[in-house]
Scaffold this motif. Structure first.
Motif, PDB file in Angstrom:
ATOM      1  N   ASP A 175      30.614  42.387  43.233  1.00  0.00           N
ATOM      2  CA  ASP A 175      31.601  42.109  42.187  1.00  0.00           C
ATOM      3  C   ASP A 175      31.589  40.650  41.748  1.00  0.00           C
ATOM      4  N   SER A 176      31.206  39.765  42.669  1.00  0.00           N
ATOM      5  CA  SER A 176      31.311  38.327  42.410  1.00  0.00           C
ATOM      6  C   SER A 176      30.496  37.893  41.198  1.00  0.00           C
ATOM      7  N   ASN A 190      29.853  39.268  38.379  1.00  0.00           N
ATOM      8  CA  ASN A 190      30.527  39.473  37.093  1.00  0.00           C
ATOM      9  C   ASN A 190      31.544  38.374  36.802  1.00  0.00           C
ATOM     10  N   TYR A 191      32.262  37.959  37.844  1.00  0.00           N
ATOM     11  CA  TYR A 191      33.250  36.886  37.668  1.00  0.00           C
ATOM     12  C   TYR A 191      32.558  35.560  37.364  1.00  0.00           C
ATOM     13  N   ARG A 221      34.636  42.218  33.093  1.00  0.00           N
ATOM     14  CA  ARG A 221      35.836  41.775  33.806  1.00  0.00           C
ATOM     15  C   ARG A 221      36.852  41.160  32.860  1.00  0.00           C
ATOM     16  N   PHE A 234      40.625  35.435  36.967  1.00  0.00           N
ATOM     17  CA  PHE A 234      39.927  34.784  38.069  1.00  0.00           C
ATOM     18  C   PHE A 234      38.733  33.948  37.585  1.00  0.00           C
ATOM     19  N   PRO A 235      37.932  34.436  36.638  1.00  0.00           N
ATOM     20  CA  PRO A 235      36.850  33.589  36.111  1.00  0.00           C
ATOM     21  C   PRO A 235      37.358  32.259  35.540  1.00  0.00           C
ATOM     22  N   THR A 245      38.957  38.542  43.453  1.00  0.00           N
ATOM     23  CA  THR A 245      40.264  38.271  42.834  1.00  0.00           C
ATOM     24  C   THR A 245      41.429  38.239  43.811  1.00  0.00           C
ATOM     25  N   THR A 257      44.107  38.620  35.850  1.00  0.00           N
ATOM     26  CA  THR A 257      43.432  38.556  37.143  1.00  0.00           C
ATOM     27  C   THR A 257      43.172  39.945  37.705  1.00  0.00           C
ATOM     28  N   THR A 290      38.209  46.634  30.734  1.00  0.00           N
ATOM     29  CA  THR A 290      36.870  46.465  31.258  1.00  0.00           C
ATOM     30  C   THR A 290      36.159  47.806  31.156  1.00  0.00           C
TER      31      THR A 290
END
Length: 443
Positions: A40-41, A43-44, A63, A67-68, A132, A175, A231
């Motif tokens: 998942d990381s 994408n952020y 996303r 969080f990004p 997140t 988020t 998303t």
């Protein structure tokens, strides 16, 4: 001894708590060297780069930006992002302490609630992960602290505080999109509690900004990828819920059905723990065979799954019930074991989690459901006239457990994490009341 300890805590609770919260994170930072990266990381991280360039044209919609934006504010440095999350962890500890102290009027109890919360390994290790959760739980705690501190459930509070809360709720939505129900939940609870035109106006102040953010982000995705959605992964989430009965897809969508069921049956036979992730295996093959774009394929998955829900509501509700139960299950710790610099420290963490803390989390969840039930029953005994912070907390947490169950299946216990501090507070405060009442009866 206990009296001396309680006296010390009463006099130095906040200082001691903050020193402990900082120290335990410093120790972890020393022995756990590295940033935890999960699938998942990426994408952020990718969206953070778009935000850093102040250009979201052609963003592909994986996303939401809450969080990004934190990663972008850290100049896209993952190490700095982790440092910020560790600071947020300390702030979360303070806010849950302050929230607990205001509600219980008990400094010692508030201290132990905060110490308990900030000592759990799954809480600490999320702060080292590019995910997140650390930001989500901070925002949830912050929102409840703000509601309590500035008395937003009362009718005479200044309008500006409702607007500030709406900003917190908006960042919460950006988020973790599932948390979009927070402002709506507050609006309904507050409007019913106060039941006046003035209260209605304040309630509307709460929901306008979050839903404008919702509309703006979904509209951006509509422009970029052709779908009005938070998303495009929502189609994946929905399809996970349909996994057990995807074989009932009609013949007109046989290609999707047959590929999906092939992978599902293979996973059941060879790797059953990956069962909820069946859709991802089918997704990879169908991308190649259909030549669809990822956004179009997930939209097809969503269409097929929604039709299944309509055709088989009994099977859908059964799966929702299962996902709801899994919400209360023991979560996993998101760590990368090779990141530990000490095998002894790693072994200690594994033992503490696997032999103690994971069962304590499960116990907290079970006790929360018991105490939530009694809270709701007490509300009905008052003929629905007494609206307390505890009732609001119960409504928010239970609504979250149902919301995630309606939409997805797989890693459901991870969806409970943003509520963990509230659950710890609620359970320990209720146990304290039971303990106090028990000893008063004995006397």
């Amino acid at each position: 001894m206990i009296k001396k300890l309680n006296t010390f805590i009463a006099q130095h609770s906040l200082k001691t708590l903050l020193i402990y919260a900082i120290l335990i994170r410093v120790i972890l930072y020393v022995f756990y060297q590295g940033v935890t990266i999960y699938p998942d990381s990426e994408n952020y991280i990718d969206l953070a780069k778009y935000l850093s360039q102040f250009n979201l044209n052609n963003y592909t919609g994986e996303r939401t930006p809450g969080f990004p934006a934190l990663i972008a504010l850290a100049n896209n440095s993952l190490q700095l992002t982790i440092a910020i999350q560790l600071i947020l962890g300390v702030l979360s500890t303070y806010f849950i302490y302050s929230f607990s102290k205001q509600n219980t009027k008990n400094t010692i109890l508030a201290f132990w609630i905060a110490i308990t919360y900030t000592s759990f390994l799954h809480v600490l290790f999320f702060e080292f992960a590019i995910l997140t959760e650390a930001l989500s739980i901070f925002l949830v705690i912050l929102s409840f602290w703000y509601i309590q501190t500035f008395k937003l459930l009362e009718k005479n509070t200044s309008l500006k505080h409702y607007f500030i809360l709406s900003i917190i709720f908006s960042w919460m939505y950006f988020t973790r999109p599932m948390l979009i129900y927070f402002p709506l939940g507050f609006f309904i609870f507050y409007a019913v509690k106060q039941f006046s035109f003035k209260a209605l106006g304040k309630g509307i102040t709460i929901i306008v900004l979050p839903f404008l953010c919702y509309y703006a982000w979904n509209s951006l995705n509509k422009k970029n990828i052709g779908y009005f959605t938070n998303t495009y992964y929502l189609g994946i989430n929905i399809t996970q819920t349909a996994t057990p009965f995807f074989d009932k897809v009609p013949e007109q969508d046989a290609l999707y059905r047959d590929v999906f069921v092939k992978h599902r049956d293979s996973i059941v036979k060879h790797n059953p723990e990956k069962y909820p992730m069946t859709v991802w295996y089918a997704y990879n093959e169908l991308l190649a065979t259909t030549n669809l774009k990822p956004q179009d394929l997930t939209n097809e998955f969503a269409r097929i799954s929604k039709n299944l829900f309509k055709a088989h509501p009994d099977l859908y509700l059964k799966q929702v019930g299962k996902s709801w139960l899994l919400f209360w299950n023991t979560p996993r710790v998101f760590w990368n074991k090779p990141n530990f610099s000490s095998n002894y420290f790693k072994a200690a963490c594994v033992i503490v989690w696997s032999r103690l803390q994971q069962y304590v989390v499960l116990l907290f969840n079970i006790l929360f459901l018991i105490f939530a039930t009694t809270t709701i029953l007490q509300f009905f005994k008052t003929k629905c006239k007494v609206y307390t912070m505890h009732l609001f907390l119960v409504c928010i947490v239970l609504s979250g457990s149902l919301a995630q169950a309606i939409v997805t299946f797989g890693s459901n216990s991870r969806f409970s994490f943003p509520f963990f501090a509230l659950i710890v507070y609620f359970v320990l405060s209720k146990l304290n009341v039971l303990n106090r009442n028990y000893f008063s009866l004995k006397k």
